[in-house]
Design an enzyme around this catalytic site. Structure first.
Site, PDB file in Angstrom:
ATOM      1  N   PRO A  98      40.543 -38.043   8.940  1.00  0.00           N
ATOM      2  CA  PRO A  98      40.365 -39.015  10.024  1.00  0.00           C
ATOM      3  C   PRO A  98      41.735 -39.323  10.632  1.00  0.00           C
ATOM      4  CG  PRO A  98      39.632 -39.871   7.880  1.00  0.00           C
ATOM      5  CD  PRO A  98      40.410 -38.638   7.615  1.00  0.00           C
ATOM      6  N   ASP A 122      46.865 -39.699   8.426  1.00  0.00           N
ATOM      7  CA  ASP A 122      45.573 -39.618   7.732  1.00  0.00           C
ATOM      8  C   ASP A 122      45.158 -41.030   7.333  1.00  0.00           C
ATOM      9  OD1 ASP A 122      43.475 -39.237   6.016  1.00  0.00           O
ATOM     10  OD2 ASP A 122      44.383 -37.512   4.979  1.00  0.00           O
ATOM     11  N   HIS A 123      44.137 -41.548   7.998  1.00  0.00           N
ATOM     12  CA  HIS A 123      43.757 -42.939   7.757  1.00  0.00           C
ATOM     13  C   HIS A 123      43.082 -43.132   6.402  1.00  0.00           C
ATOM     14  CE1 HIS A 123      43.300 -47.023   8.693  1.00  0.00           C
ATOM     15  NE2 HIS A 123      42.891 -46.958   9.946  1.00  0.00           N
ATOM     16  N   ARG A 124      42.835 -42.050   5.718  1.00  0.00           N
ATOM     17  CA  ARG A 124      42.275 -42.203   4.375  1.00  0.00           C
ATOM     18  C   ARG A 124      43.347 -42.704   3.418  1.00  0.00           C
ATOM     19  NH1 ARG A 124      40.183 -36.262   3.279  1.00  0.00           N
ATOM     20  NH2 ARG A 124      42.318 -35.958   3.981  1.00  0.00           N
TER      21      ARG A 124
END
Lengths: 406, 339
Positions: free
Chosen positions: A202, A375-377
């Site tokens: 994401p 990476d929004h994770r």
């Protein structure tokens, strides 16, 4: 007799295009002499001879793309002790070079043995009876075995495709034949990598501005003293320092084991535009190199990239990627992370702009925009902004940069 | 109950319920009556009627010139029979158990099987060797061997192996009429296990022809001798899973009926071979080769073998563990159907 096959040069490649042969039939060759140039997904590689001897046969024509494991050249090896004959153990190590027994027919050896379709004889019979190649049928089963149902499904889909749609065809639309570009090699590899990255990670991108004025002054001073250092070299150094403060962006998400791996090496990938497409040479251990060393390496690798001569290790193991599109223009982008890294940064064009300084005066500044995707994770927006703030302060105040150097 | 096509030479002939041993006895009686060249030789076959009573009453009826009690010497019996055969007699030898044939093996391999070739067909050896074989009757050591492969390997001898009273009589008479040597393997387990209607007159079952004993669509079971019954039981159990088994009784082990194998396997697309002989080097391997040669593209699964284990046939308390059981055959069936 020895058979030289196309082997995986080290990137898990599955196919390659034969660019040119460096030997011809009848040539006497030495061990390790380059035989053929192969265009892989990322570069042109040379395959060298496993033995000394005489070239007896060249199987694949230049320009053809062949699978890994395909025989390219046959060599009649010398029998003297110096020749590197494939012993039993060597054969185990390198399955792509094997001695051919006299009983084997060389004509068949160009068949690729690595991608055989798994199917029972009966399934093959159905395919044969219907005049289709079992290689074209995709297995629906996880094991990869093509079943009878798969063949029937394939047949059905073929029929549907071939069924004429009479009414529509009556309307004559002048059909222009589009120009065709084979979608393969580096282009295809880029597509696969980008798709994987974008569908897995994401992405969040934020933008910022960096005042380059002070850095430009320093560059001019250096230039006056006879040393020309590219902006990229400074940017890389500032990135490494910022990454040390925010290690989450120098990391990789190990999804299988639910771990975030914080890398201890700082290998900065440098997205480079070439005639063949996007390549990413890597400045390994950027944290251990001076700005001058980084500068030299950037120049050298960029040159090699454009010539298509990068070696595999020069494109491997990057931990963070930067893309300097400034020289080309643009003010913003949404860069795609170089999977499996956690962030990427793109630098855009530097423009002269009026800015308000600390004394509330309007002065002319050199403003560069940057886009950072992460990476929004594994990280959040605030951390990413803090990271670019730290980076911007190092560039805007180069003396801070100096303080951080070893 | 298996149904048979009546292959009798004299159709509409009256039939009689017989066990396999009675059918064999009947076959020999008919030939002794019909052809005075016929001579029966063996240990204890005269007064005693043979260890399984296959020759019971024959010496009484035909005299000890034609039904001869021999000394305990298998090599001697076979050697004598070769001499009789090349000189115009039609000897039928009883070896008490197939496992006792080894002393005569040299005679069979070097002479019985080769005289036609050696003499460029000037002489043939029209003799029959009957040998009870197989495990499952709790016999002592050596008595239970299933070593048919030792004989099918050598060209020059035909090997037949009936599983039913009807086939036993028909194949025996065909063997006795054959101009060349025939080994008749008689599975002891089936000697008295069932009765069926057998024509009382003379008829033959063609050597070299197998028989479909059960029709089916999903898998072909290939068996002979006692294993036909085991295959039939397994097929019954498979029905409960919706699996339809076709069963081939091979009947002749050399030369094998290639046509029946290929036709059936091409129909069902799967095969399980059941034999009680050892797995390694067993006849199942030859059958796999035949299917491979004739029907490879029809196979939906690798061919399965359910066989005896690679150990000497064990003593009686373990015999049942050695022999293929319906449960083991069923496993083989499931394996090929769910491949």
């Amino acid at each position: 007799m020895l058979e030289v096959k196309l082997h995986d040069i080290g990137e898990g490649m599955t196919e390659g295009e034969i660019v040119q042969y460096l030997v011809k039939v009848g040539d006497r060759i030495k061990t390790d002499q380059p035989l053929v140039e192969v265009q892989t997904d990322k570069m042109i590689a040379e395959l060298s001879s496993p033995c000394s001897g005489v070239v007896t046969k060249i199987v694949i024509n230049p320009g053809e793309t062949v699978q890994v494991g395909t025989s390219l050249i046959y060599i009649k090896a010398d029998n003297n002790s110096e020749a590197k004959q494939p012993t039993q153990t060597e054969e185990n190590h390198n399955p792509y070079i094997k001695a051919i027994l006299p009983s084997e027919k060389s004509g068949k050896s160009s068949l690729n043995t690595f991608h055989r379709v798994l199917a029972t004889p009966y399934t093959r019979k159905i395919a044969r009876d219907n005049n289709i190649s079992i290689d074209d049928v995709r297995a629906s089963d996880l094991s990869g075995r093509v079943s009878e149902e798969d063949v029937y499904r394939f047949l059905k889909s073929e029929q549907v495709e071939n069924e004429p749609i009479a009414e529509v065809q009556q309307i004559t639309i002048k059909k222009e034949t589009p120009d065709e570009i084979p979608f393969r090699g580096i282009r295809k590899k880029i597509a696969q990598k980008m798709t994987k990255s974008l569908f897995t990670i994401p992405h969040v991108t934020h933008f910022d501005e960096v005042n380059m004025s002070n850095l430009f002054k320093i560059r001019e001073q250096l230039k006056a003293s006879g040393e020309s250092i590219s902006v990229s070299a400074f940017l890389i150094k500032a990135l490494v320092i910022s990454l040390k403060d925010f290690p989450i962006f120098n990391a990789e998400l190990d999804e299988e084991n639910d771990l975030i791996l914080l890398k201890k090496n700082y290998h900065i990938g440098l997205a480079t535009n070439t005639d063949n497409g996007l390549l990413v040479p890597v400045i390994h251990d950027s944290d251990k190199k001076s700005i001058r060393e980084i500068n030299e390496q950037v120049k050298w690798l960029t040159k090699k990239a454009k010539a298509g001569k990068l070696k595999p290790f020069e494109m491997q193991h990057s931990t963070f990627t930067m893309s300097n599109v400034g020289p080309l223009g643009s003010t913003g982008a949404t860069p795609i992370i170089n999977y499996p890294e956690t962030a990427i940064i793109a630098f855009h064009k530097t423009k002269k702009q009026p800015i308000v300084n600390d004394q509330d005066e309007i002065v002319i500044g050199h403003i560069m925009t940057l886009s950072m995707a992460f990476d929004h994770r594994v990280a959040d927006g605030a951390t990413a902004v803090a990271f670019t703030n730290r980076f911007a302060s190092l560039i805007e105040h180069p003396h801070k940069l100096m303080m951080e150097m070893i | 109950m298996t149904t048979h096509l009546i292959e009798s030479n004299e159709k509409n002939e009256t039939t009689k319920q017989m066990t396999m041993i009675q059918a064999i006895n009947d076959g020999m009686r008919i030939m002794l009556e019909e052809d005075n060249r016929t001579i029966i030789l063996g240990e204890d076959i005269g007064k005693n009627g043979g260890v399984f009573r296959a020759t019971e009453g024959l010496q009484e009826k035909f005299g000890n010139d034609r039904v001869v009690d021999t000394p305990l010497s298998e090599a001697g019996i076979i050697g004598t029979s070769i001499g009789l055969a090349v000189n115009g007699f039609r000897p039928v030898v009883e070896i008490q158990f197939l496992g006792f044939i080894y002393p005569a093996y040299e005679q069979i391999m070097t002479h019985v099987s080769r005289i036609r070739t050696r003499s460029m067909s000037h002489f043939t050896v029209p003799m029959v060797i009957r040998a009870p074989y197989g495990a499952g009757i709790r016999a002592p050591e050596i008595h239970s061997d299933s070593t048919e492969i030792l004989f099918t390997h050598m060209p020059g001898i035909k090997v037949v192996c009936p599983s039913s009273p009807y086939d036993a009589k028909g194949l025996l008479i065909a063997a006795m009429e054959d101009p060349d040597p025939v080994l008749v393997l008689e599975t002891m387990r089936n000697y008295r296990s069932k009765r069926e209607e057998v024509p009382v007159g003379k008829y033959t079952v063609e050597i070299g022809k197998g028989k479909i004993v059960r029709e089916g669509t999903d898998v072909t079971l290939i068996a002979w001798g006692a294993m036909v019954t085991i295959a039939e039981k397994a097929a019954e159990q498979a029905v409960q899973q919706g699996i339809s088994c076709e069963i081939i009784d091979l009947r002749t082990l050399y030369p094998i009926d290639r046509d029946i194998l290929s036709q059936s396997v091409q129909k069902t697309t799967r095969a399980v071979i059941v034999h009680e002989a050892h797995n390694t080097g067993g006849l199942g391997n030859d059958i796999i080769s035949i299917i491979n040669d004739t029907s490879f593209l029809y196979l939906r699964a690798p061919i399965e073998r359910v066989t005896g284990f690679d150990v000497p046939v064990p003593f009686f308390s373990l015999e049942e563990h050695y022999l293929p059981t319906p449960a083991r055959v069923l496993k083989g069936i499931e394996k090929v159907v769910h491949f």
